[in-house]
Design an enzyme around this catalytic site. Sequence first.
Site, PDB file in Angstrom:
ATOM      1  N   CYS A 113      26.668 -40.963  16.304  1.00 56.49           N
ATOM      2  CA  CYS A 113      27.889 -40.268  15.850  1.00 56.49           C
ATOM      3  C   CYS A 113      29.161 -40.801  16.502  1.00 56.49           C
ATOM      4  O   CYS A 113      30.260 -40.518  16.036  1.00 56.49           O
ATOM      5  CB  CYS A 113      27.753 -38.775  16.080  1.00 56.49           C
ATOM      6  N   HIS A 246      34.817 -35.750  16.011  1.00 58.60           N
ATOM      7  CA  HIS A 246      33.554 -35.843  15.274  1.00 58.60           C
ATOM      8  C   HIS A 246      33.236 -34.477  14.667  1.00 58.60           C
ATOM      9  O   HIS A 246      33.443 -33.443  15.297  1.00 58.60           O
ATOM     10  CB  HIS A 246      32.437 -36.283  16.228  1.00 58.60           C
ATOM     11  N   ASN A 276      27.563 -32.888   9.047  1.00 65.36           N
ATOM     12  CA  ASN A 276      27.671 -33.962  10.040  1.00 65.36           C
ATOM     13  C   ASN A 276      27.244 -35.277   9.375  1.00 65.36           C
ATOM     14  O   ASN A 276      26.071 -35.465   9.068  1.00 65.36           O
ATOM     15  CB  ASN A 276      26.773 -33.628  11.228  1.00 65.36           C
TER      16      ASN A 276
HETATM   17  O1  UT7 Z   1      26.564 -35.185  16.335  1.00 63.77           O
HETATM   18  C1  UT7 Z   1      25.807 -34.592  17.323  1.00 63.77           C
HETATM   19  C2  UT7 Z   1      24.618 -34.014  16.615  1.00 63.77           C
HETATM   20  N1  UT7 Z   1      24.280 -32.668  16.764  1.00 63.77           N
HETATM   21  C3  UT7 Z   1      25.067 -31.646  17.115  1.00 63.77           C
HETATM   22  O2  UT7 Z   1      26.205 -31.737  17.441  1.00 63.77           O
HETATM   23  C4  UT7 Z   1      24.425 -30.290  17.096  1.00 63.77           C
HETATM   24  C5  UT7 Z   1      24.788 -29.483  18.299  1.00 63.77           C
HETATM   25  N2  UT7 Z   1      24.155 -28.162  18.263  1.00 63.77           N
HETATM   26  C6  UT7 Z   1      24.500 -27.219  17.363  1.00 63.77           C
HETATM   27  O3  UT7 Z   1      25.349 -27.420  16.499  1.00 63.77           O
HETATM   28  C7  UT7 Z   1      23.845 -25.869  17.490  1.00 63.77           C
HETATM   29  O4  UT7 Z   1      23.128 -25.808  18.700  1.00 63.77           O
HETATM   30  C8  UT7 Z   1      22.894 -25.543  16.314  1.00 63.77           C
HETATM   31  C9  UT7 Z   1      23.720 -25.307  15.057  1.00 63.77           C
HETATM   32  C10 UT7 Z   1      21.914 -26.675  16.085  1.00 63.77           C
HETATM   33  C11 UT7 Z   1      22.117 -24.276  16.619  1.00 63.77           C
HETATM   34  O5  UT7 Z   1      22.998 -23.202  16.865  1.00 63.77           O
HETATM   35  P1  UT7 Z   1      22.718 -22.190  18.067  1.00 63.77           P
HETATM   36  O6  UT7 Z   1      23.755 -21.162  18.026  1.00 63.77           O
HETATM   37  O7  UT7 Z   1      22.608 -23.031  19.316  1.00 63.77           O
HETATM   38  O8  UT7 Z   1      21.364 -21.534  17.633  1.00 63.77           O
HETATM   39  P2  UT7 Z   1      19.970 -21.538  18.425  1.00 63.77           P
HETATM   40  O9  UT7 Z   1      19.414 -22.916  18.503  1.00 63.77           O
HETATM   41  O10 UT7 Z   1      20.171 -20.789  19.668  1.00 63.77           O
HETATM   42  O11 UT7 Z   1      19.050 -20.723  17.445  1.00 63.77           O
HETATM   43  C12 UT7 Z   1      19.261 -19.363  17.227  1.00 63.77           C
HETATM   44  C13 UT7 Z   1      18.254 -18.850  16.221  1.00 63.77           C
HETATM   45  C14 UT7 Z   1      16.812 -19.258  16.507  1.00 63.77           C
HETATM   46  O12 UT7 Z   1      15.997 -18.130  16.221  1.00 63.77           O
HETATM   47  P3  UT7 Z   1      15.353 -17.272  17.404  1.00 63.77           P
HETATM   48  O13 UT7 Z   1      14.492 -18.234  18.180  1.00 63.77           O
HETATM   49  O14 UT7 Z   1      16.522 -16.745  18.175  1.00 63.77           O
HETATM   50  O15 UT7 Z   1      14.580 -16.218  16.672  1.00 63.77           O
HETATM   51  C15 UT7 Z   1      16.535 -20.331  15.490  1.00 63.77           C
HETATM   52  O16 UT7 Z   1      15.192 -20.377  15.109  1.00 63.77           O
HETATM   53  O17 UT7 Z   1      18.567 -19.374  14.923  1.00 63.77           O
HETATM   54  C16 UT7 Z   1      17.371 -19.881  14.327  1.00 63.77           C
HETATM   55  N3  UT7 Z   1      17.731 -20.966  13.432  1.00 63.77           N
HETATM   56  C17 UT7 Z   1      18.017 -20.779  12.131  1.00 63.77           C
HETATM   57  N4  UT7 Z   1      18.060 -19.684  11.359  1.00 63.77           N
HETATM   58  C18 UT7 Z   1      18.405 -19.850  10.080  1.00 63.77           C
HETATM   59  C19 UT7 Z   1      17.845 -22.290  13.742  1.00 63.77           C
HETATM   60  N5  UT7 Z   1      18.194 -22.973  12.635  1.00 63.77           N
HETATM   61  C20 UT7 Z   1      18.314 -22.063  11.633  1.00 63.77           C
HETATM   62  C21 UT7 Z   1      18.664 -22.162  10.274  1.00 63.77           C
HETATM   63  N6  UT7 Z   1      18.706 -21.034   9.537  1.00 63.77           N
HETATM   64  N7  UT7 Z   1      18.971 -23.331   9.698  1.00 63.77           N
END
Ligand code: UT7
Length: 319
Positions: A113, A246, A276
């Site tokens: 990225c 980004h 992204n």
């Molecule tokens: O270019 C660099 C590349 N990547 C990035 O920049 C990504 C950086 N990270 C992020 O953007 C965020 O960490 C995410 C969007 C990936 C995740 O957001 P978060 O607020 O950190 O959520 P989390 O990982 O803490 O997950 C919270 C909950 C989980 O459920 P439980 O375990 O709390 O029951 C996940 O299973 O959200 C669940 N979850 C979803 N639910 C619905 C994860 N993905 C999804 C989804 N739809 N697509």
Amino acid sequence: MTYSKIAGTGSYTPDRILTNRDLEKFVDTDDAWIRSRTGIQQRHVRAEGETTSDLALVASRRALEAAGLTTADVDLIVVATTTPDMVFPSTACLLQAKLGVKDGAAFDVQAVCTGFVYALSVADKFIRSGSARCALVVGAETFTNLLDWNDRNTCVLFGDGAGAVVLQAAREPGIYSTHLHSDGRYADLLSVPGTVSGGKASGSPTVKMDGGAVFKFAVKVLDQVCREALEANGLAISDVDWLVPHQANIRIIESTGHKLGIDPARVVVTVDRHGNTSAASIPLALDLAVRDGRIRHGQRVLLAGVGGGFTWGSALIGM
Ligand code: UT7
């Protein structure tokens, strides 16, 4: 003294749009979660048979047209991509042939990225040193090729697209500075841990990510690398007209903007429309803001990227 300056910008996104509602039909997710946790509403997905160099070609032609230049003027092509058409030749060489450019250097840069900021920095150095006069610098990705459409943690986040700039030799900057960083100790936090060997794909060919760790790292280093650029040029954030970060997650963008103390109205956001797009995200956002009249001639723009590697970097440019 020779500097480099952006003479034109261009971009391209494939016609096919995949909305959050479309994703709901085949993966366990929902529109409200994706919007609230990422800010993404839709992403573009390549057509059957459409490759990264195809996307790069349209963006490049548009950038050359905006610059009032032709392919005959181009003596360097640098393509930032994580999703090359093939193992080799480089996507830059394939793009070179499609454009009909017959001479000069062409090569790919791989910094995920942060790829476009890396490519811009490399091309700037070629021009400053007199090794090139007119460079096509492209960020292009068919990143959806790397997704596991059953993994809701990653598949909702990414999309396809391309952005390009024409960088020309100039008497004045142009590009004031670029700052690049990487730290390979974080490789496992965001990777596609597969390769081609023994005549077949080995390892895993889809994105693996520790989202939370990537999020924290991104907010920290984007702020740091923007401050590094400002300090190197003796400027304050109030001297910058636009921040083009980004586009991975609206919460990363907002946290970075807040830490820097920049007015949110001066931050270019496209993550809602594109998701992204990895190396394409910054030049895509830059081109959109140039074409809709927000970014104008004479303004200062700060580009900042972060991605797998980890890699991160910034470029402070005068338009
Ligand atoms: O270019 C660099 C590349 N990547 C990035 O920049 C990504 C950086 N990270 C992020 O953007 C965020 O960490 C995410 C969007 C990936 C995740 O957001 P978060 O607020 O950190 O959520 P989390 O990982 O803490 O997950 C919270 C909950 C989980 O459920 P439980 O375990 O709390 O029951 C996940 O299973 O959200 C669940 N979850 C979803 N639910 C619905 C994860 N993905 C999804 C989804 N739809 N697509």
